[in-house]
Design an enzyme around this catalytic site. Structure first.
Site, PDB file in Angstrom:
ATOM      1  N   HIS A 138     -20.227   0.499  62.535  1.00 34.00           N
ATOM      2  CA  HIS A 138     -21.119   0.292  61.388  1.00 34.00           C
ATOM      3  C   HIS A 138     -22.267  -0.645  61.771  1.00 34.00           C
ATOM      4  O   HIS A 138     -23.448  -0.348  61.515  1.00 34.00           O
ATOM      5  CB  HIS A 138     -20.323  -0.293  60.218  1.00 34.00           C
ATOM      6  CG  HIS A 138     -21.135  -0.598  59.003  1.00 34.00           C
ATOM      7  ND1 HIS A 138     -21.108   0.175  57.864  1.00 34.00           N
ATOM      8  CD2 HIS A 138     -22.017  -1.603  58.737  1.00 34.00           C
ATOM      9  CE1 HIS A 138     -21.925  -0.324  56.957  1.00 34.00           C
ATOM     10  NE2 HIS A 138     -22.490  -1.413  57.465  1.00 34.00           N
ATOM     11  N   GLU A 139     -21.941  -1.783  62.363  1.00 36.11           N
ATOM     12  CA  GLU A 139     -22.974  -2.773  62.671  1.00 36.11           C
ATOM     13  C   GLU A 139     -23.882  -2.311  63.804  1.00 36.11           C
ATOM     14  O   GLU A 139     -25.083  -2.622  63.807  1.00 36.11           O
ATOM     15  CB  GLU A 139     -22.326  -4.120  63.003  1.00 36.11           C
ATOM     16  CG  GLU A 139     -21.518  -4.737  61.860  1.00 36.11           C
ATOM     17  CD  GLU A 139     -22.334  -4.946  60.594  1.00 36.11           C
ATOM     18  OE1 GLU A 139     -23.564  -5.171  60.699  1.00 36.11           O
ATOM     19  OE2 GLU A 139     -21.762  -4.882  59.496  1.00 36.11           O
TER      20      GLU A 139
END
Length: 306
Positions: free
Chosen positions: A161-162
């Site tokens: 996600h990051e």
């Protein structure tokens, strides 16, 4: 060292106070810009908490504890996700925004939630109540190891996600968070939806995988998400509140997996700064909001029947 790895509380510890004193000493000495005392404290903490380092051409990953044996696996997750996110952006992912990509990406994975929260409170201005953060100013991704079931997201999901945020910052969205005009058009639906699509990808060379938890949430809702409301949503992104991650995932998965030409048009508009919320349906080739929403909802209905 042992206390660092086993401490379970998430309230401020003495490190927070020591960091505040170091900042004050730097300020009194007229050394705020270089912050030698604060940086010495930070480096010492990182040395203790993050003794292992793995590197690739695009990533430098540091983690702990010292006996951890999965450094190469974690490095591969970050590096392959970075490459996959660029591929999903199509031609836009071939060339970064001038001056916005600063490789290698720095990744700090703390040995536990307490060490992570301690560090984030002491040395950053970010909230500690999330699983991970990408800091575009420092080009650094922060996260932590967790027990099975400790958080909704696994460490691998958080990393993917990051990393997606790192890619959109470097390739898709010109400017930075506090740049004037950066939030003129709501971009949470794309930024968070894209990141959640990447979070679910355990097989980066295969067709896009659905996000099981978000799909279950969407299918259990009595009403499907309203498209116009979602793409205008600021709450939980650039405004305080809770963001609708399942809906954003569902829209971006639909666009990338089933309407790639539409996704490409939207991606190009973001990069070229020609994106406007009012033109959303026509950018995708739909006649109006109703037809665009109906197309999306039919896909959701099909997914929920599988």
């Amino acid at each position: 060292g042992a206390a660092l790895l086993t401490f379970l509380e998430s309230t401020p510890t003495t490190l927070t106070a020591r960091a505040a004193l170091a900042r004050a000493a730097d300020r009194l000495a007229g050394e705020t810009a270089t912050a030698p005392r604060l940086n010495a404290l930070r480096i010492a903490y990182e040395h203790l908490a993050l003794p292992l380092q793995r590197e690739s051409a695009t990533v430098v990953l540091r983690t702990g504890p010292a006996e951890a044996s999965d450094g190469d696996e974690l490095l591969a997750i970050v590096a392959t996700t970075y490459a996959q996110a660029r591929r999903l952006l199509g031609s836009v992912g071939e060339m970064p925004i001038p001056g916005e990509e600063h490789l290698p990406l720095q990744v700090l994975i703390f040995p536990g939630q307490a060490a992570y929260r301690d560090y984030m409170r002491a040395f950053t201005s970010f909230t500690v109540d999330v699983d991970g953060i990408y800091d575009v100013q420092q080009n650094t991704l922060y996260s932590y190891r967790r027990r099975d079931g400790q958080t909704a997201n696994t460490l691998a999901e958080t990393l993917r996600h990051e990393v997606a945020h790192a890619v959109t910052a470097a390739y898709l969205f010109p400017g930075q968070w506090h740049t004037p005009g950066y939030h003129a058009e709501p971009k949470g639906w794309f930024d968070e939806g894209f990141a959640e699509v990447l979070a679910a990808q355990t097989k980066p060379d295969a067709p896009l995988q659905p996000h099981p938890r978000h799909l279950a949430t969407i299918c259990a809702q009595p009403l499907k998400p309203a498209l116009a409301d979602l793409v205008a949503l600021r709450t939980g992104y650039d405004q305080y509140g809770t963001f609708d991650y399942p809906a954003a995932w569902a829209l971006m998965h639909f666009l990338l997996a089933e309407r790639p030409a539409v996704a490409a048009a939207l991606i190009s508009a973001w990069r070229n700064q020609t994106y406007h919320l009012s033109n959303w349906p026509t950018l995708g080739g739909w006649s109006d909001w109703t037809s665009a929403e109906s197309d999306w909802h039919r896909a959701i209905e099909r997914w929920c029947r599988l």
